[in-house]
Design a protein around this motif. Sequence first.
Motif, PDB file in Angstrom:
ATOM      1  N   GLU A 146       0.856  -1.193   0.000  1.00  0.00           N
ATOM      2  CA  GLU A 146       0.000   0.000   0.000  1.00  0.00           C
ATOM      3  C   GLU A 146       0.892   1.242   0.000  1.00  0.00           C
ATOM      4  O   GLU A 146       1.908   1.262   0.695  1.00  0.00           O
ATOM      5  CB  GLU A 146      -0.890   0.011   1.251  1.00  0.00           C
ATOM      6  CG  GLU A 146      -1.891  -1.130   1.275  1.00  0.00           C
ATOM      7  CD  GLU A 146      -2.692  -1.188   2.569  1.00  0.00           C
ATOM      8  OE1 GLU A 146      -2.284  -0.563   3.567  1.00  0.00           O
ATOM      9  OE2 GLU A 146      -3.725  -1.880   2.582  1.00  0.00           O
ATOM     10  N   LEU A 147       0.491   2.249  -0.728  1.00  0.00           N
ATOM     11  CA  LEU A 147       1.237   3.514  -0.724  1.00  0.00           C
ATOM     12  C   LEU A 147       0.408   4.585  -0.033  1.00  0.00           C
ATOM     13  O   LEU A 147      -0.792   4.725  -0.295  1.00  0.00           O
ATOM     14  CB  LEU A 147       1.572   3.956  -2.152  1.00  0.00           C
ATOM     15  CG  LEU A 147       2.519   3.055  -2.931  1.00  0.00           C
ATOM     16  CD1 LEU A 147       2.838   3.666  -4.289  1.00  0.00           C
ATOM     17  CD2 LEU A 147       3.798   2.777  -2.157  1.00  0.00           C
ATOM     18  N   LEU A 148       1.071   5.325   0.848  1.00  0.00           N
ATOM     19  CA  LEU A 148       0.396   6.395   1.584  1.00  0.00           C
ATOM     20  C   LEU A 148       1.115   7.718   1.296  1.00  0.00           C
ATOM     21  O   LEU A 148       2.121   8.046   1.970  1.00  0.00           O
ATOM     22  CB  LEU A 148       0.421   6.130   3.098  1.00  0.00           C
ATOM     23  CG  LEU A 148      -0.288   4.886   3.621  1.00  0.00           C
ATOM     24  CD1 LEU A 148       0.601   3.642   3.540  1.00  0.00           C
ATOM     25  CD2 LEU A 148      -0.728   5.095   5.059  1.00  0.00           C
ATOM     26  N   PRO A 149       0.676   8.460   0.282  1.00  0.00           N
ATOM     27  CA  PRO A 149       1.270   9.778   0.095  1.00  0.00           C
ATOM     28  C   PRO A 149       1.003  10.645   1.325  1.00  0.00           C
ATOM     29  O   PRO A 149      -0.063  10.559   1.936  1.00  0.00           O
ATOM     30  CB  PRO A 149       0.572  10.328  -1.152  1.00  0.00           C
ATOM     31  CG  PRO A 149      -0.592   9.458  -1.399  1.00  0.00           C
ATOM     32  CD  PRO A 149      -0.358   8.161  -0.712  1.00  0.00           C
TER      33      PRO A 149
ATOM     34  N   TRP B 206      -3.339  13.907  -4.668  1.00  0.00           N
ATOM     35  CA  TRP B 206      -2.944  12.501  -4.483  1.00  0.00           C
ATOM     36  C   TRP B 206      -4.155  11.585  -4.681  1.00  0.00           C
ATOM     37  O   TRP B 206      -4.039  10.510  -5.282  1.00  0.00           O
ATOM     38  CB  TRP B 206      -2.326  12.277  -3.099  1.00  0.00           C
ATOM     39  CG  TRP B 206      -1.132  13.134  -2.790  1.00  0.00           C
ATOM     40  CD1 TRP B 206      -0.856  13.741  -1.599  1.00  0.00           C
ATOM     41  CD2 TRP B 206      -0.052  13.486  -3.664  1.00  0.00           C
ATOM     42  NE1 TRP B 206       0.329  14.433  -1.687  1.00  0.00           N
ATOM     43  CE2 TRP B 206       0.846  14.296  -2.940  1.00  0.00           C
ATOM     44  CE3 TRP B 206       0.258  13.201  -5.001  1.00  0.00           C
ATOM     45  CZ2 TRP B 206       2.011  14.821  -3.499  1.00  0.00           C
ATOM     46  CZ3 TRP B 206       1.416  13.723  -5.570  1.00  0.00           C
ATOM     47  CH2 TRP B 206       2.273  14.516  -4.820  1.00  0.00           C
ATOM     48  N   GLN B 207      -5.309  12.031  -4.201  1.00  0.00           N
ATOM     49  CA  GLN B 207      -6.515  11.223  -4.393  1.00  0.00           C
ATOM     50  C   GLN B 207      -6.832  11.078  -5.886  1.00  0.00           C
ATOM     51  O   GLN B 207      -7.126   9.967  -6.363  1.00  0.00           O
ATOM     52  CB  GLN B 207      -7.686  11.879  -3.655  1.00  0.00           C
ATOM     53  CG  GLN B 207      -9.005  11.151  -3.831  1.00  0.00           C
ATOM     54  CD  GLN B 207     -10.092  11.746  -2.934  1.00  0.00           C
ATOM     55  OE1 GLN B 207     -10.163  11.451  -1.755  1.00  0.00           O
ATOM     56  NE2 GLN B 207     -10.948  12.586  -3.504  1.00  0.00           N
TER      57      GLN B 207
ATOM     58  N   ALA C 139      -4.449   7.488  -5.285  1.00  0.00           N
ATOM     59  CA  ALA C 139      -4.097   7.030  -3.933  1.00  0.00           C
ATOM     60  C   ALA C 139      -5.296   6.357  -3.274  1.00  0.00           C
ATOM     61  O   ALA C 139      -6.438   6.788  -3.453  1.00  0.00           O
ATOM     62  CB  ALA C 139      -3.636   8.211  -3.078  1.00  0.00           C
ATOM     63  N   GLU C 140      -4.994   5.311  -2.487  1.00  0.00           N
ATOM     64  CA  GLU C 140      -6.038   4.668  -1.679  1.00  0.00           C
ATOM     65  C   GLU C 140      -5.953   5.123  -0.237  1.00  0.00           C
ATOM     66  O   GLU C 140      -6.877   4.908   0.553  1.00  0.00           O
ATOM     67  CB  GLU C 140      -5.902   3.139  -1.764  1.00  0.00           C
ATOM     68  CG  GLU C 140      -6.164   2.618  -3.168  1.00  0.00           C
ATOM     69  CD  GLU C 140      -5.989   1.110  -3.270  1.00  0.00           C
ATOM     70  OE1 GLU C 140      -5.718   0.455  -2.248  1.00  0.00           O
ATOM     71  OE2 GLU C 140      -6.120   0.603  -4.391  1.00  0.00           O
ATOM     72  N   TRP C 141      -4.795   5.719   0.117  1.00  0.00           N
ATOM     73  CA  TRP C 141      -4.543   6.199   1.472  1.00  0.00           C
ATOM     74  C   TRP C 141      -3.950   7.602   1.414  1.00  0.00           C
ATOM     75  O   TRP C 141      -3.236   7.956   0.472  1.00  0.00           O
ATOM     76  CB  TRP C 141      -3.501   5.319   2.167  1.00  0.00           C
ATOM     77  CG  TRP C 141      -4.005   4.071   2.784  1.00  0.00           C
ATOM     78  CD1 TRP C 141      -3.986   2.821   2.228  1.00  0.00           C
ATOM     79  CD2 TRP C 141      -4.581   3.927   4.083  1.00  0.00           C
ATOM     80  NE1 TRP C 141      -4.515   1.922   3.112  1.00  0.00           N
ATOM     81  CE2 TRP C 141      -4.877   2.569   4.269  1.00  0.00           C
ATOM     82  CE3 TRP C 141      -4.854   4.821   5.132  1.00  0.00           C
ATOM     83  CZ2 TRP C 141      -5.447   2.072   5.440  1.00  0.00           C
ATOM     84  CZ3 TRP C 141      -5.418   4.344   6.290  1.00  0.00           C
ATOM     85  CH2 TRP C 141      -5.714   2.979   6.438  1.00  0.00           C
ATOM     86  N   LEU C 142      -4.215   8.349   2.491  1.00  0.00           N
ATOM     87  CA  LEU C 142      -3.518   9.612   2.726  1.00  0.00           C
ATOM     88  C   LEU C 142      -2.932   9.552   4.136  1.00  0.00           C
ATOM     89  O   LEU C 142      -3.636   9.201   5.094  1.00  0.00           O
ATOM     90  CB  LEU C 142      -4.512  10.782   2.628  1.00  0.00           C
ATOM     91  CG  LEU C 142      -3.929  12.163   2.935  1.00  0.00           C
ATOM     92  CD1 LEU C 142      -2.994  12.608   1.809  1.00  0.00           C
ATOM     93  CD2 LEU C 142      -5.051  13.189   3.111  1.00  0.00           C
TER      94      LEU C 142
ATOM     95  N   LEU D 139       2.783   9.740  -8.655  1.00  0.00           N
ATOM     96  CA  LEU D 139       2.086   8.732  -7.851  1.00  0.00           C
ATOM     97  C   LEU D 139       1.555   7.608  -8.751  1.00  0.00           C
ATOM     98  O   LEU D 139       1.576   6.436  -8.357  1.00  0.00           O
ATOM     99  CB  LEU D 139       0.947   9.383  -7.060  1.00  0.00           C
ATOM    100  CG  LEU D 139       0.200   8.450  -6.121  1.00  0.00           C
ATOM    101  CD1 LEU D 139       1.134   7.778  -5.123  1.00  0.00           C
ATOM    102  CD2 LEU D 139      -0.896   9.193  -5.380  1.00  0.00           C
TER     103      LEU D 139
ATOM    104  N   LEU E 278       2.307   3.750  -8.026  1.00  0.00           N
ATOM    105  CA  LEU E 278       1.265   2.723  -7.856  1.00  0.00           C
ATOM    106  C   LEU E 278       1.478   1.582  -8.855  1.00  0.00           C
ATOM    107  O   LEU E 278       1.324   0.408  -8.506  1.00  0.00           O
ATOM    108  CB  LEU E 278      -0.122   3.354  -8.018  1.00  0.00           C
ATOM    109  CG  LEU E 278      -0.529   4.309  -6.878  1.00  0.00           C
ATOM    110  CD1 LEU E 278      -1.706   5.187  -7.290  1.00  0.00           C
ATOM    111  CD2 LEU E 278      -0.854   3.524  -5.604  1.00  0.00           C
TER     112      LEU E 278
END
Length: 243
Positions: free
Chosen positions: A8-11, A44-45, A49-52, A235, A239
């Motif tokens: 998982e990537l969290l910008p 980022w969304q 992105a799936e996470w912040l 990003l 991903l």
Amino acid sequence: MNAANKLELLPAVDVRDGQAVRLVHGESGSETSYGDPLQAALAWQAAGAEWLHLVDLDAAFGTGDNRAQIAQVARSMDIKVELSGGIRDDDSLAAALATGCTRVNIGTAALEDPEWVAKIIAEHGDKIAVGLDVRGTTLRGRGWTRDGGDLYETLARLDSEGCARYVVTDINKDGTLQGPNLELLKNVCAATDRPVVASGGVSSLDDLRAIAALVPEGVEGSIVGKALYAKAFTLEEALAAVS
Ligand SMILES: O=C(O)c1ccccc1N[C@@H]1O[C@H](COP(=O)(O)O)[C@@H](O)[C@H]1O
């Protein structure tokens, strides 16, 4: 290991004095500003992105807070939010959870107020992650300005209390674009069966691939900050690299 066996990537959006910033080694005064935090988060969304990973740096440093702005950003997101910085008592925890964030990340309180942290872990389960912010194997709290004990002793204590997840930051790497501390991540994964989110030093897609190779050992995600703001890669590219 997460269901998809995928990193998982969290910008990250770190907020100081109302602005999205990046620090070097977490040092106050080393800020580079990147403008409006909400615009950064929405970007980022929009990029997938799936996470912040959203941090109130003023609250972490004890120089005030950006609580209303952080809540506005968190509430504007359709994606999962990990909220961090200054969550140290019932009031700050209630405010953080009231934003609808997916989980909170507790740093200083895990070092200075273990009884309270054990209580909130028991009450809130996997909505609580603990940030293990280290120089070498020494934990740091209060804006990373104070020593807070040994990494592995604290990890064993938190494991025994049922902590669901750890966010592990190598302070010497953070904001430096020097590559992640893979040894530290491997050592923490060997010491706990809980998932680990990596933080600090990501500079390239190869760094992300190297962290992704640790998913079988227990690394679940990686925070990405400076590299995205410095446009080392997009990003979307990040991903794709870990999918
Ligand atoms: O993210 C940073 O650059 C950072 C720098 C200096 C201090 C804290 C920083 N980040 C986050 O803050 C929490 C700790 O907050 P607290 O100790 O619970 O108030 C830490 O986990 C980082 O995510």
